[in-house]
Design a protein around this motif. Sequence first.
Motif, PDB file in Angstrom:
ATOM      1  N   GLY A 117       0.810  -1.225   0.000  1.00 24.46           N
ATOM      2  CA  GLY A 117       0.000   0.000   0.000  1.00 24.46           C
ATOM      3  C   GLY A 117       0.837   1.265   0.000  1.00 24.46           C
ATOM      4  O   GLY A 117       0.389   2.327   0.431  1.00 24.46           O
ATOM      5  N   PRO A 141      -3.222   6.444   5.422  1.00 28.89           N
ATOM      6  CA  PRO A 141      -3.841   5.222   4.905  1.00 28.89           C
ATOM      7  C   PRO A 141      -3.024   4.602   3.771  1.00 28.89           C
ATOM      8  O   PRO A 141      -2.498   5.316   2.919  1.00 28.89           O
ATOM      9  CB  PRO A 141      -5.194   5.718   4.382  1.00 28.89           C
ATOM     10  CG  PRO A 141      -5.467   6.964   5.142  1.00 28.89           C
ATOM     11  CD  PRO A 141      -4.128   7.592   5.350  1.00 28.89           C
ATOM     12  N   LEU A 143      -3.487   1.916   0.881  1.00 32.50           N
ATOM     13  CA  LEU A 143      -4.502   1.155   0.153  1.00 32.50           C
ATOM     14  C   LEU A 143      -3.819   0.071  -0.681  1.00 32.50           C
ATOM     15  O   LEU A 143      -3.489   0.266  -1.854  1.00 32.50           O
ATOM     16  CB  LEU A 143      -5.329   2.109  -0.724  1.00 32.50           C
ATOM     17  CG  LEU A 143      -5.834   3.394  -0.031  1.00 32.50           C
ATOM     18  CD1 LEU A 143      -6.652   4.244  -0.999  1.00 32.50           C
ATOM     19  CD2 LEU A 143      -6.665   3.068   1.211  1.00 32.50           C
ATOM     20  N   HIS A 149     -10.053  -3.631  -4.689  1.00 30.58           N
ATOM     21  CA  HIS A 149     -10.938  -2.912  -3.764  1.00 30.58           C
ATOM     22  C   HIS A 149     -11.580  -1.684  -4.392  1.00 30.58           C
ATOM     23  O   HIS A 149     -12.006  -0.762  -3.685  1.00 30.58           O
ATOM     24  CB  HIS A 149     -10.165  -2.524  -2.503  1.00 30.58           C
ATOM     25  CG  HIS A 149      -9.605  -3.697  -1.765  1.00 30.58           C
ATOM     26  ND1 HIS A 149     -10.400  -4.619  -1.113  1.00 30.58           N
ATOM     27  CD2 HIS A 149      -8.342  -4.139  -1.616  1.00 30.58           C
ATOM     28  CE1 HIS A 149      -9.642  -5.562  -0.586  1.00 30.58           C
ATOM     29  NE2 HIS A 149      -8.390  -5.290  -0.879  1.00 30.58           N
ATOM     30  N   TYR A 161     -11.054   0.780   4.084  1.00 22.49           N
ATOM     31  CA  TYR A 161     -10.336   1.805   3.314  1.00 22.49           C
ATOM     32  C   TYR A 161     -11.112   3.129   3.335  1.00 22.49           C
ATOM     33  O   TYR A 161     -10.540   4.203   3.542  1.00 22.49           O
ATOM     34  CB  TYR A 161     -10.124   1.355   1.864  1.00 22.49           C
ATOM     35  CG  TYR A 161      -9.023   0.339   1.650  1.00 22.49           C
ATOM     36  CD1 TYR A 161      -8.309  -0.188   2.717  1.00 22.49           C
ATOM     37  CD2 TYR A 161      -8.697  -0.096   0.361  1.00 22.49           C
ATOM     38  CE1 TYR A 161      -7.310  -1.129   2.513  1.00 22.49           C
ATOM     39  CE2 TYR A 161      -7.691  -1.025   0.150  1.00 22.49           C
ATOM     40  CZ  TYR A 161      -7.003  -1.546   1.228  1.00 22.49           C
ATOM     41  OH  TYR A 161      -6.015  -2.463   1.017  1.00 22.49           O
TER      42      TYR A 161
END
Length: 175
Positions: A117, A141, A143, A149, A161
């Motif tokens: 990510g 964050p 991802l 996703h 997420y």
Amino acid sequence: MITIVCSTNRNDALSYQISLLYQQVLADLGAESEILNLNDLPADFAFSALYENSGKNEQFNTFSTHMSQAQKYVFIVPEYNGSFPGVLKTFIDGLEYPNTFKNKKCALVGLSSGVQGGGLALSHLTDIFNYCGMNVLALKPKLARIEAHIDGDFQITNNLYMQLLKEQAEKFIEF
Ligand SMILES: Cc1cc2nc3c(=O)[nH]c(=O)nc-3n(C[C@H](O)[C@H](O)[C@H](O)COP(=O)(O)O)c2cc1C
């Protein structure tokens, strides 16, 4: 006004779709933003706007002025070869130093096809921004496996997420 930086110049980048999505998340929280897409940079900027050519490329100057005037940024950062895209570093190297980022604030979002990510990418970028005097929001964050996703309309289908992006946006508005 928050500046969202789509941190790659790749055509059809997912990072641009995530930038649009982040803009919506901010709008839902009542925060105005604009997207600065590195895909819109002049193609030859690395050779026409840096070092001894600083200030000579009008198209690049508009990017540079925008970045100088902005106070808060969200960088949407894809993982390229275990780090952030080289075009982002070249872009940063072309901006006015030392004032562009000094005492300013940013939030970082990473995305990747693989399992990291962009974790390392965000760490590398945090070191650089801290060096430049910019405060980086702690919540970043990551991802991972982004293609699994996101749906055909480029909406994120992973609840965690979405929750992390909203939580980050809320914190960043207060930051
Ligand atoms: C030059 C290049 C290098 C990449 N390197 C990695 C990598 O090291 N790890 C990974 O998980 N994905 C890698 N990817 C895939 C991107 O991380 C993935 O497509 C990203 O989530 C979205 O990138 P985009 O904004 O260019 O679409 C790479 C993609 C490109 C174009």
